[in-house]
Write an enzyme that holds these catalytic residues in place. Structure first.
Site, PDB file in Angstrom:
ATOM      1  N   ARG A 210     -15.348 -33.496  30.040  1.00 45.10           N
ATOM      2  CA  ARG A 210     -15.309 -33.160  31.467  1.00 45.10           C
ATOM      3  C   ARG A 210     -14.092 -33.768  32.173  1.00 45.10           C
ATOM      4  O   ARG A 210     -13.718 -34.908  31.914  1.00 45.10           O
ATOM      5  CB  ARG A 210     -16.603 -33.603  32.167  1.00 45.10           C
ATOM      6  CG  ARG A 210     -17.797 -32.783  31.703  1.00 45.10           C
ATOM      7  CD  ARG A 210     -19.094 -33.291  32.300  1.00 45.10           C
ATOM      8  NE  ARG A 210     -19.419 -32.716  33.581  1.00 45.10           N
ATOM      9  CZ  ARG A 210     -19.574 -33.398  34.704  1.00 45.10           C
ATOM     10  NH1 ARG A 210     -19.358 -34.695  34.732  1.00 45.10           N
ATOM     11  NH2 ARG A 210     -19.919 -32.796  35.827  1.00 45.10           N
TER      12      ARG A 210
ATOM     13  N   GLU B  62     -26.951 -28.678  44.709  1.00 42.19           N
ATOM     14  CA  GLU B  62     -26.794 -30.050  45.201  1.00 42.19           C
ATOM     15  C   GLU B  62     -26.289 -30.089  46.647  1.00 42.19           C
ATOM     16  O   GLU B  62     -26.936 -30.654  47.514  1.00 42.19           O
ATOM     17  CB  GLU B  62     -25.833 -30.815  44.284  1.00 42.19           C
ATOM     18  CG  GLU B  62     -25.592 -32.245  44.747  1.00 42.19           C
ATOM     19  CD  GLU B  62     -24.701 -33.022  43.793  1.00 42.19           C
ATOM     20  OE1 GLU B  62     -24.274 -32.457  42.775  1.00 42.19           O
ATOM     21  OE2 GLU B  62     -24.446 -34.207  44.079  1.00 42.19           O
TER      22      GLU B  62
ATOM     23  N   GLU C  88     -16.636 -25.108  35.054  1.00 41.30           N
ATOM     24  CA  GLU C  88     -17.976 -25.626  35.349  1.00 41.30           C
ATOM     25  C   GLU C  88     -18.430 -25.216  36.747  1.00 41.30           C
ATOM     26  O   GLU C  88     -17.794 -25.526  37.740  1.00 41.30           O
ATOM     27  CB  GLU C  88     -17.997 -27.173  35.235  1.00 41.30           C
ATOM     28  CG  GLU C  88     -19.365 -27.778  35.531  1.00 41.30           C
ATOM     29  CD  GLU C  88     -19.417 -29.297  35.322  1.00 41.30           C
ATOM     30  OE1 GLU C  88     -18.530 -29.837  34.606  1.00 41.30           O
ATOM     31  OE2 GLU C  88     -20.320 -29.953  35.871  1.00 41.30           O
TER      32      GLU C  88
ATOM     33  N   TRP D 146     -15.784 -43.180  48.193  1.00 39.04           N
ATOM     34  CA  TRP D 146     -15.827 -41.982  47.357  1.00 39.04           C
ATOM     35  C   TRP D 146     -14.646 -41.020  47.518  1.00 39.04           C
ATOM     36  O   TRP D 146     -14.590 -39.982  46.849  1.00 39.04           O
ATOM     37  CB  TRP D 146     -17.146 -41.231  47.592  1.00 39.04           C
ATOM     38  CG  TRP D 146     -18.315 -42.039  47.156  1.00 39.04           C
ATOM     39  CD1 TRP D 146     -19.106 -42.840  47.945  1.00 39.04           C
ATOM     40  CD2 TRP D 146     -18.818 -42.195  45.813  1.00 39.04           C
ATOM     41  NE1 TRP D 146     -20.068 -43.456  47.178  1.00 39.04           N
ATOM     42  CE2 TRP D 146     -19.912 -43.075  45.870  1.00 39.04           C
ATOM     43  CE3 TRP D 146     -18.452 -41.652  44.580  1.00 39.04           C
ATOM     44  CZ2 TRP D 146     -20.645 -43.449  44.739  1.00 39.04           C
ATOM     45  CZ3 TRP D 146     -19.183 -42.023  43.449  1.00 39.04           C
ATOM     46  CH2 TRP D 146     -20.260 -42.901  43.541  1.00 39.04           C
TER      47      TRP D 146
ATOM     48  N   ASP E 276     -16.208 -31.486  44.480  1.00 38.88           N
ATOM     49  CA  ASP E 276     -17.501 -31.573  43.784  1.00 38.88           C
ATOM     50  C   ASP E 276     -18.501 -30.560  44.326  1.00 38.88           C
ATOM     51  O   ASP E 276     -19.442 -30.939  45.010  1.00 38.88           O
ATOM     52  CB  ASP E 276     -18.055 -32.995  43.916  1.00 38.88           C
ATOM     53  CG  ASP E 276     -19.243 -33.228  43.000  1.00 38.88           C
ATOM     54  OD1 ASP E 276     -19.462 -32.408  42.100  1.00 38.88           O
ATOM     55  OD2 ASP E 276     -19.936 -34.240  43.180  1.00 38.88           O
TER      56      ASP E 276
ATOM     57  N   GLU F  95     -31.299 -35.305  37.338  1.00 41.90           N
ATOM     58  CA  GLU F  95     -30.262 -35.619  38.321  1.00 41.90           C
ATOM     59  C   GLU F  95     -29.903 -34.328  39.049  1.00 41.90           C
ATOM     60  O   GLU F  95     -29.606 -33.310  38.419  1.00 41.90           O
ATOM     61  CB  GLU F  95     -29.044 -36.237  37.612  1.00 41.90           C
ATOM     62  CG  GLU F  95     -27.985 -36.688  38.597  1.00 41.90           C
ATOM     63  CD  GLU F  95     -27.031 -37.742  38.024  1.00 41.90           C
ATOM     64  OE1 GLU F  95     -27.444 -38.538  37.162  1.00 41.90           O
ATOM     65  OE2 GLU F  95     -25.867 -37.744  38.450  1.00 41.90           O
ATOM     66  N   ARG F  96     -29.940 -34.418  40.371  1.00 40.44           N
ATOM     67  CA  ARG F  96     -29.667 -33.232  41.200  1.00 40.44           C
ATOM     68  C   ARG F  96     -30.606 -32.069  40.871  1.00 40.44           C
ATOM     69  O   ARG F  96     -30.204 -30.907  40.920  1.00 40.44           O
ATOM     70  CB  ARG F  96     -28.211 -32.779  41.077  1.00 40.44           C
ATOM     71  CG  ARG F  96     -27.189 -33.878  41.238  1.00 40.44           C
ATOM     72  CD  ARG F  96     -27.377 -34.671  42.492  1.00 40.44           C
ATOM     73  NE  ARG F  96     -26.479 -35.817  42.570  1.00 40.44           N
ATOM     74  CZ  ARG F  96     -26.592 -36.756  43.496  1.00 40.44           C
ATOM     75  NH1 ARG F  96     -27.569 -36.722  44.393  1.00 40.44           N
ATOM     76  NH2 ARG F  96     -25.760 -37.753  43.537  1.00 40.44           N
TER      77      ARG F  96
ATOM     78  N   LYS G 197     -18.937 -37.085  29.538  1.00 45.86           N
ATOM     79  CA  LYS G 197     -18.444 -37.574  30.828  1.00 45.86           C
ATOM     80  C   LYS G 197     -17.962 -38.994  30.579  1.00 45.86           C
ATOM     81  O   LYS G 197     -18.768 -39.895  30.355  1.00 45.86           O
ATOM     82  CB  LYS G 197     -19.589 -37.568  31.852  1.00 45.86           C
ATOM     83  CG  LYS G 197     -19.222 -38.155  33.221  1.00 45.86           C
ATOM     84  CD  LYS G 197     -20.362 -37.981  34.238  1.00 45.86           C
ATOM     85  CE  LYS G 197     -19.976 -38.566  35.598  1.00 45.86           C
ATOM     86  NZ  LYS G 197     -21.009 -38.348  36.627  1.00 45.86           N
TER      87      LYS G 197
ATOM     88  N   LYS H 212     -14.490 -28.497  36.815  1.00 47.28           N
ATOM     89  CA  LYS H 212     -15.307 -27.991  37.928  1.00 47.28           C
ATOM     90  C   LYS H 212     -14.534 -26.933  38.708  1.00 47.28           C
ATOM     91  O   LYS H 212     -13.310 -27.004  38.811  1.00 47.28           O
ATOM     92  CB  LYS H 212     -15.688 -29.145  38.868  1.00 47.28           C
ATOM     93  CG  LYS H 212     -16.716 -30.073  38.253  1.00 47.28           C
ATOM     94  CD  LYS H 212     -17.325 -31.018  39.293  1.00 47.28           C
ATOM     95  CE  LYS H 212     -18.361 -31.917  38.609  1.00 47.28           C
ATOM     96  NZ  LYS H 212     -19.107 -32.767  39.544  1.00 47.28           N
TER      97      LYS H 212
ATOM     98  N   ARG I 174      -8.492 -37.827  46.149  1.00 45.57           N
ATOM     99  CA  ARG I 174      -9.396 -37.483  45.052  1.00 45.57           C
ATOM    100  C   ARG I 174      -9.166 -36.060  44.544  1.00 45.57           C
ATOM    101  O   ARG I 174      -9.324 -35.796  43.359  1.00 45.57           O
ATOM    102  CB  ARG I 174     -10.835 -37.646  45.551  1.00 45.57           C
ATOM    103  CG  ARG I 174     -11.870 -37.080  44.615  1.00 45.57           C
ATOM    104  CD  ARG I 174     -13.254 -37.550  44.998  1.00 45.57           C
ATOM    105  NE  ARG I 174     -14.271 -36.742  44.370  1.00 45.57           N
ATOM    106  CZ  ARG I 174     -15.585 -36.928  44.527  1.00 45.57           C
ATOM    107  NH1 ARG I 174     -16.017 -37.914  45.298  1.00 45.57           N
ATOM    108  NH2 ARG I 174     -16.470 -36.166  43.923  1.00 45.57           N
TER     109      ARG I 174
ATOM    110  N   GLU J  71     -17.076 -42.098  37.327  1.00 47.84           N
ATOM    111  CA  GLU J  71     -18.223 -42.662  38.052  1.00 47.84           C
ATOM    112  C   GLU J  71     -18.940 -43.725  37.226  1.00 47.84           C
ATOM    113  O   GLU J  71     -20.152 -43.671  37.004  1.00 47.84           O
ATOM    114  CB  GLU J  71     -19.185 -41.538  38.468  1.00 47.84           C
ATOM    115  CG  GLU J  71     -18.539 -40.582  39.459  1.00 47.84           C
ATOM    116  CD  GLU J  71     -19.449 -39.439  39.904  1.00 47.84           C
ATOM    117  OE1 GLU J  71     -20.399 -39.117  39.191  1.00 47.84           O
ATOM    118  OE2 GLU J  71     -19.186 -38.882  40.989  1.00 47.84           O
TER     119      GLU J  71
END
Lengths: 682, 682
Positions: free
Chosen positions: B322, B396, B390, B544, B368, B162-163, B285, B363, B339, B289
């Site tokens: 997370r 990404e 993080e 999102w 993000d 992923e990514r 996680k 993060k 968000r 999501e």
């Protein structure tokens, strides 16, 4: 496979009126067969099935015309039928038929010019006795107006269907043909019942596995499917991969002028016809959206198609060559290139260069099955070239069978459009029925909307599009209203209240869908790839040539000759002039042909921006009305179909609200112009 | 696996200066080992490999400290080393070390507080002798500033990452572990060389197959991988599926307060530790999501993480939980929900409720990993809670290793940011190194950027991010410039001209990338899903929570307390005040915190719109300069790495042009404001 959903318009509901039923029983005791061909056998089977269900008695096969439904071709008519005016059939084409009642013998004669004509007569007969037609007074003469009446399946062998919204393929699964062809047979019945006589059974985008359909690996399977369709008067076609000589022929090239390539296709044709003697021919998407084609070898579409046509010619096969050719790697910065021009620019100049058994298949509009497009200027522009019109029954850009959109009115507008070709009155329908230029081949094809969902089409009411497509191309003079009425009654029975609900739902649905989606002919504004739901800039900065050019002042594509791409000039006069001028261009296409300020006043009196706001608020309200209208049929039809439609309408409402809010917000944020009525814009 | 691409910064190029080489040869004839542990064995292996290559002679293993590189822990130091100032090690943590030259015996002592400390000393020693350090004058004392220095692999067992932008997983293929772990070992070497001491080996999104990593089916494989990493001082962690008790435990619930669930996890922990006695713990996680979590059972994140922590506690395992938790089904019409607020709103209130072995992973920014974001307000906001920061090494949103973007300067800004927590001077680095609140656990984690591409990172220069991440979190006082210089010299050797090219390329790259992408802290504007390339409205009408709200007048998100979402108020004073006011908010974040007119004048003197135009034209010019700068290294490094970077730069240029033109066109069309310099906008 016995649900009302599945049976769609072949319900054959029992007649409830006892008097009428008795009378039918009296007349329909027997079936007298005067032809033993495949299609007449199918006709008889259907008649038995229909009468058993409608009348409640199973008819017997008889040798006498008395008290019988007589099935016969004109040639095989028995002497007793001397008084039947079969000579009228002489004026009809191969697929024509008459239906005539004989009061003396209490018989009804269903006589076709061919076995398929008989089959069509049976479907017509069954349709009519379910509605208002008295059994004793049949006096029907009918024939299809279009020669090729085709269905294109965009089915892939892995079972998926490109732009399919009703489940998986009924033909394929896991890269093999399905073993059980019962459902294919029922599909053939549905198609024959509305007069479809040709089908291509695989996606025009021919991928790895499907390239092998024309090899021994799959030809026995294709032949089996062709057997099923043949019994219903339907010819089978295959979509082919232009690069086949390389991919399966081990040649180094697919150049149409290469002798080895020519020889390969000739041998290939022979091989196919050994399996399927009445094989229809090839459907070809070449040099389009990354599909291979003659361009790779510096050849044009005439070279490309003629080579295939030559191979098929000894077997009376034809090549149906799609005109959906355009630059799909356009630079969005380039405002000169116009995708709308592409088909005309590519093909017009080739007029006269195609072999007799090449037929060009032209999409109804210059773009791609949008909810609103002008008619393709290629219709009528090629006097010496066979043309087939392509519609899309599957609702790719028109709601994907989640949203209701009865497409017959759209198709009728196309067929009735006067191109002014040949110096005068030249409707599209007169071009594609072959009469204007006396073409050897002509007709209409469409992308199918069916899959293996129980109700075939995902949305039960989308069955009306399949039905309507067949009926309309059989007789383009039928009105959208007639077709809707027929379909509703055959599908849901003779309940006035159901008809009163469903009828306006169908007839308003296209306009409703247009109201809440892309405005005034501009098209697109959909999510890329899957094409459902709003995304105003979804294709704006893309390679696809599908732009709206909205800025803070206005929106639309200048396609005039004077200052734009010149597309308007591809039409015959006076259409060219009509589209060229903002004053005469119809409102519903104003943004297709002109870039105008948001404050431009339409013929309706509204400004463009206010029109956008008004239609988008209205569209959602109309969907809400659809729901309340549908609620009136609750309890009057079976729960399965009621719930199916209700679920879809709920999805449609949610989709319509997304469209309304995104479109309105987008244009408000861009123009800064507030809604006159001060409704909520985010 | 012996190419320069593959060896990355562990090239160990031979010293060309003969005098220097002779001297090294004299000192490095032997290796004297005073510890036999795994990590010291790895250290010795690396030292042999390094010296053989750098000096050109293979050192012998010796029992004497004379003419030797002495490897020892403090405890096992031989008597002969009495004069070595090993007592200095007392002030260091477990992983600290000293390197000291002894002129008399011509020896160099590499002494660690632990075997891993010795390993780190060897890597430091090898690094230094390749550059300017004289062998006879080592006097180094060093230790990592952060306790947990972790790498998160987002690898899936089907081999995808992923990514990931550098090929397939080096760990998995076809839903199994790869048999050959040679590459994993080389990865461990790379990581250990820059001090990484922890790794989670599977994606935080734990799907079907990966859920089984904590079962007997895969634990033997996990143990083998853990063996490889252990030898390099790296602890192995697994990402787990919160719904495991249901999916693999046959329980009806995963409720953290359910006794059966608790018992299941306790037994599971025991099982894992039976295989891997020093297993690090879980990365989780949850409720993020669409991943399962405690919310499903009406529990909060404290309940959720504490239950797992209790299971791991007997084994000294930890739970890394997370904080990337937000509503990912937001309505774009809703301008109140923000968000950016989510992590703080979810977690701040739980401070003090987490067990001692729970660590929250936060993060760096509230959104993000955008090219520009403010620092997450959660840093420092939870005095009684362990925190790990993080970062994302994989690019990404920062060019996906097609575009050059050296991320160390971005990370440094985060680490140096003064949160003003605890009433004063409280940089992020002082929070996440555990010193501010004296946390039991603390540190930094990051998403890895490697795959099975020959050069590990797709873009050769992206190796600098992996290197830089490790070096920076070892010592946050290192400058971006120092790290770049180190990496270039270790990777490309001591060629001044190469350094003069690559150095400015790296150091300007973040700013260049920011110039041509989303402006002034607004973020996003990327294509949905894959996140590469421009799509200005790509996330504007989505679920999102990532909006820019551009209209005909202006752009930006009002996150003030006064009139916006209140996000600015999540910071400690005076940061809250600084962001709250348009006057004091830094230019580069103005659109993150404020909705301003296009004509708003920045501190730079430019208007917002002119800033957008200027930076976007400039960004493309800068990429052109990157290319001409890179051309200067042609012929001075190997062709493979030269071509790799050149190809990527060409892709970057094309991407930068798309960004420039789409962003400029978008804002011109929306604002109607022309570029002062009249450059081309479409």
């Amino acid at each position: 496979m016995n649900s009302a959903s599945y049976k769609s318009w072949l319900q054959y509901d029992a007649i409830k009126d006892v008097k009428k039923q008795d009378k039918l029983a009296e007349w329909c005791q027997n079936i007298a067969l005067y032809d033993q061909s495949l299609q007449v056998k199918s006709a008889k089977e259907e008649l038995v099935r229909g009468l058993t269900s409608i009348v409640g008695i199973k008819p017997q096969i008889s040798n006498s015309v008395n008290h019988a439904i007589v099935l016969s071709t004109r040639e095989t008519l028995p002497k007793e039928a001397i008084h039947i005016e079969a000579q009228r059939l002489e004026d009809l084409n191969d697929e024509g038929f008459i239906i005539e009642s004989d009061l003396q013998t209490k018989s009804v004669y269903l006589v076709g010019n061919s076995p398929t004509g008989v089959l069509y007569a049976v479907f017509r007969f069954l349709r009519d006795i379910q509605r208002d037609q008295e059994i004793h007074s049949f006096n029907v003469i009918d024939r299809p107006r279009n020669q090729i009446r085709m269905m294109n399946q965009w089915d892939n062998m892995d079972g998926s269907i490109e732009r399919g919204y009703a489940g998986q393929s009924i033909f394929y699964k896991d890269n093999e043909f399905r073993k059980d062809l019962e459902r294919v047979k029922d599909y053939a019945r549905l198609l024959a019942s509305v007069g479809i006589n040709a089908i291509s059974i695989n996606n025009v985008n021919v991928f790895e596995v499907e390239t092998h359909l024309i090899t021994k690996r799959f030809l026995p399977d294709v032949a089996e499917v062709a057997d099923v369709f043949r019994a219903y008067g339907i010819k089978t076609f295959l979509s082919i991969n232009y690069a086949s000589p390389i991919q399966i022929g081990n040649l180094a090239t697919a150049d149409p002028l290469d002798e080895q390539v020519k020889a390969w296709w000739k041998a290939k044709a022979q091989e196919i016809y050994d399996f399927i003697p009445d094989f229809g021919g090839f459907v070809v998407k070449a040099d389009s959206e990354h599909r291979p084609g003659p361009f790779s070898y510096g050849r044009d579409h005439a070279d490309g198609s003629n080579m295939l046509a030559e191979a098929l010619e000894p077997f009376n096969g034809i090549v149906i060559w799609r005109c959906f050719v355009y630059n799909c790697l356009q630079d969005w910065r380039d405002r000169k290139t116009d995708r709308a021009r592409a088909a005309y620019d590519h093909f017009k100049k080739l007029d006269g260069q195609f072999r007799e058994n090449v037929v060009l298949q032209i999409k109804n509009g210059p773009m791609d099955f949008q909810v609103r497009e002008p008619v393709s200027p290629l219709f009528g522009a090629m006097e010496q070239t066979n043309q087939v019109l392509e519609f899309q029954v599957t609702q790719e850009y028109t709601g994907q069978q989640k949203d209701l959109c009865y497409l017959v009115p759209l198709w009728k507008e196309v067929l009735d459009f006067n191109t002014f070709a040949n110096g005068g009155n030249a409707s599209v329908k007169s071009i594609i029925d072959g009469s204007l230029y006396d073409n050897k081949y002509s007709g209409i094809a469409a992308v199918s909307n069916i899959g293996d969902d129980e109700n075939w089409t995902g949305h039960t009411l989308a069955q009306a599009n399949l039905y309507g497509y067949g009926r309309l191309i059989w007789d383009p003079e039928l009105s959208s209203e007639q077709i809707a009425d027929e379909w509703i009654r055959l599908t849901f029975g003779e309940d006035r209240q159901v008809n009163d609900s469903v009828y306006p739902m169908l007839l308003h649905s296209w306009s409703i869908y247009e109201n809440y989606t892309a405005p005034l002919g501009i098209g697109w504004m959909v999510n890329p790839n899957h094409h459902y739901g709003p995304n105003i800039d979804g294709y704006e900065y893309s390679v696809w040539g599908t732009y709206h050019f909205a800025d803070w002042q206005g929106i639309g594509v200048d396609r005039t000759v004077k200052s734009g791409t010149g597309y308007a000039g591809q039409y015959f006069s006076p259409n060219a002039k009509m589209y060229e001028s903002i004053e005469s261009c119809p409102d519903e296409l104003i943004l297709f042909f002109h870039h105008v300020p948001y404050t431009h006043r339409l013929k309706s009196g509204e400004t463009v921006i206010q029109h956008i706001y008004n239609t988008h608020f209205k569209g959602v309200e109309q969907v809400e009305e659809l729901i309340s209208t549908w609620e009136k049929v609750k309890g009057r039809i079976d729960g399965e179909r009621y719930h199916n439609v209700r679920e879809r309408l709920d999805m449609q409402l949610s989709n319509a609200k997304e469209w309304r809010d995104m479109v309105n917000t987008y244009f408000y944020r861009k123009s800064g112009i507030t809604d006159e009525k001060k409704r909520t814009i985010y």
